[in-house]
Design an enzyme around this catalytic site. Sequence first.
Site, PDB file in Angstrom:
ATOM      1  N   ASP A  44       0.871  -1.174   0.000  1.00 27.27           N
ATOM      2  CA  ASP A  44       0.000   0.000   0.000  1.00 27.27           C
ATOM      3  C   ASP A  44       0.909   1.226   0.000  1.00 27.27           C
ATOM      4  O   ASP A  44       1.707   1.409   0.920  1.00 27.27           O
ATOM      5  CB  ASP A  44      -0.912  -0.002   1.233  1.00 27.27           C
ATOM      6  N   ASP A  66      -7.391  -1.394   1.132  1.00 26.62           N
ATOM      7  CA  ASP A  66      -6.717  -0.229   1.722  1.00 26.62           C
ATOM      8  C   ASP A  66      -7.095  -0.076   3.199  1.00 26.62           C
ATOM      9  O   ASP A  66      -6.352   0.517   3.977  1.00 26.62           O
ATOM     10  CB  ASP A  66      -7.142   1.069   1.006  1.00 26.62           C
TER      11      ASP A  66
HETATM   12  C1  IPD Z   1      -3.220   3.841  -2.635  1.00 27.61           C
HETATM   13  C2  IPD Z   1      -2.698   4.534  -1.391  1.00 27.61           C
HETATM   14  C3  IPD Z   1      -3.052   6.004  -1.434  1.00 27.61           C
HETATM   15  C4  IPD Z   1      -4.544   6.225  -1.569  1.00 27.61           C
HETATM   16  C5  IPD Z   1      -5.045   5.514  -2.826  1.00 27.61           C
HETATM   17  C6  IPD Z   1      -4.704   4.027  -2.754  1.00 27.61           C
HETATM   18  P1  IPD Z   1      -1.907   1.683  -3.566  1.00 27.61           P
HETATM   19  O1  IPD Z   1      -2.956   2.448  -2.587  1.00 27.61           O
HETATM   20  O2  IPD Z   1      -3.242   3.976  -0.222  1.00 27.61           O
HETATM   21  O3  IPD Z   1      -2.630   6.660  -0.273  1.00 27.61           O
HETATM   22  O4  IPD Z   1      -4.794   7.588  -1.688  1.00 27.61           O
HETATM   23  O5  IPD Z   1      -6.444   5.684  -2.916  1.00 27.61           O
HETATM   24  O6  IPD Z   1      -5.152   3.393  -3.941  1.00 27.61           O
HETATM   25  O7  IPD Z   1      -2.459   1.773  -4.960  1.00 27.61           O
HETATM   26  O8  IPD Z   1      -0.603   2.330  -3.431  1.00 27.61           O
HETATM   27  O9  IPD Z   1      -1.964   0.282  -3.040  1.00 27.61           O
HETATM   28 CA    CA Z   2      -3.682   0.421  -1.450  1.00 34.14          CA
HETATM   29 CA    CA Z   3      -1.360  -1.804  -3.411  1.00 34.89          CA
END
Ligand code: IPD
Ligand code: CA
Ligand code: CA
Length: 271
Positions: free
Chosen positions: A92, A217
Amino acid sequence: MDVIQREILFNRIRSWILDAGNIIRENMYDPLTIDTKSNPKDLVTELDRQVEFFFATKIKEHYPEHLLLSEEGYGDHLSHFDGTIWVIDPIDGTMNFVNQKQNFAISIGVYADGIGEIGFIYDVMRNNLYSAMRDNGAYKNNVRLQPLQEKLTLKESVLCMSHRWFMPNRFVDEEVMHLLSKEVRGLRSYGSAAIELAYVAEGAAEAYISMGLEPWDVAAGRVILSEVGGKLTDMDGKEIPMLSRSTIIACNPSIQSKLLHEYFKKGKKVT
Ligand code: IPD
Ligand code: CA
Ligand code: CA
């Protein structure tokens, strides 16, 4: 899931997530294949896939009856949330991983019939492991996190929010968000939902507010936050769905009511 099974599961995840952290640290400076997904800023690397495959294989081997909901394609196609479900984001904060080589986390939540039983967030480069088991408290490494009981005002609060809230958007009037930014002590944006949820749980931030998050998330952070009395809802104060995207407001309980009623309700756009 009985108490003993749950504890065995907890200890296994703890060991696997630390192993996965080693896989990342050992390979992250090798030349990486970086692909884009839904748009040029939506990145995925071979290590995202490798880490998810690592967990998918472990789960199949040890818990063939469990299901997996995950980001990079090794999971199951779920239409329900019954049974035991692992919700995994292998990395993440992939953009941080690619550009900064820090500020990313492995996030794992385990739910039994819709109830969050176990949550792990591993901030790999700081070697900080946040964990929780339902009704057993939350921990950062081996230190128990304190309940979020202190009475705080918005004026004393630091909120994690991205720039998107302060630009024209389909959720809230950005002018109302400008007022919110003036009232609070400060704003931060770290680029990893899992890490920002962990910060709210440990009291390093008072809220994390984000648009369009996926279940992976949020799944782990939700369990950890709940163990310290934190609140996590959508903009209307309702529980978030675990099978689809949602906008979330995760916060210290003492600022929830004001945030929801004086800012998000007031600024909400009618769609
Ligand atoms: C993202 C991160 C980011 C958030 C996005 C997510 P990823 O996850 O958590 O902070 O703003 O909405 O998609 O794509 O890096 O796993
Ligand atoms: Ca994520
Ligand atoms: Ca991810």
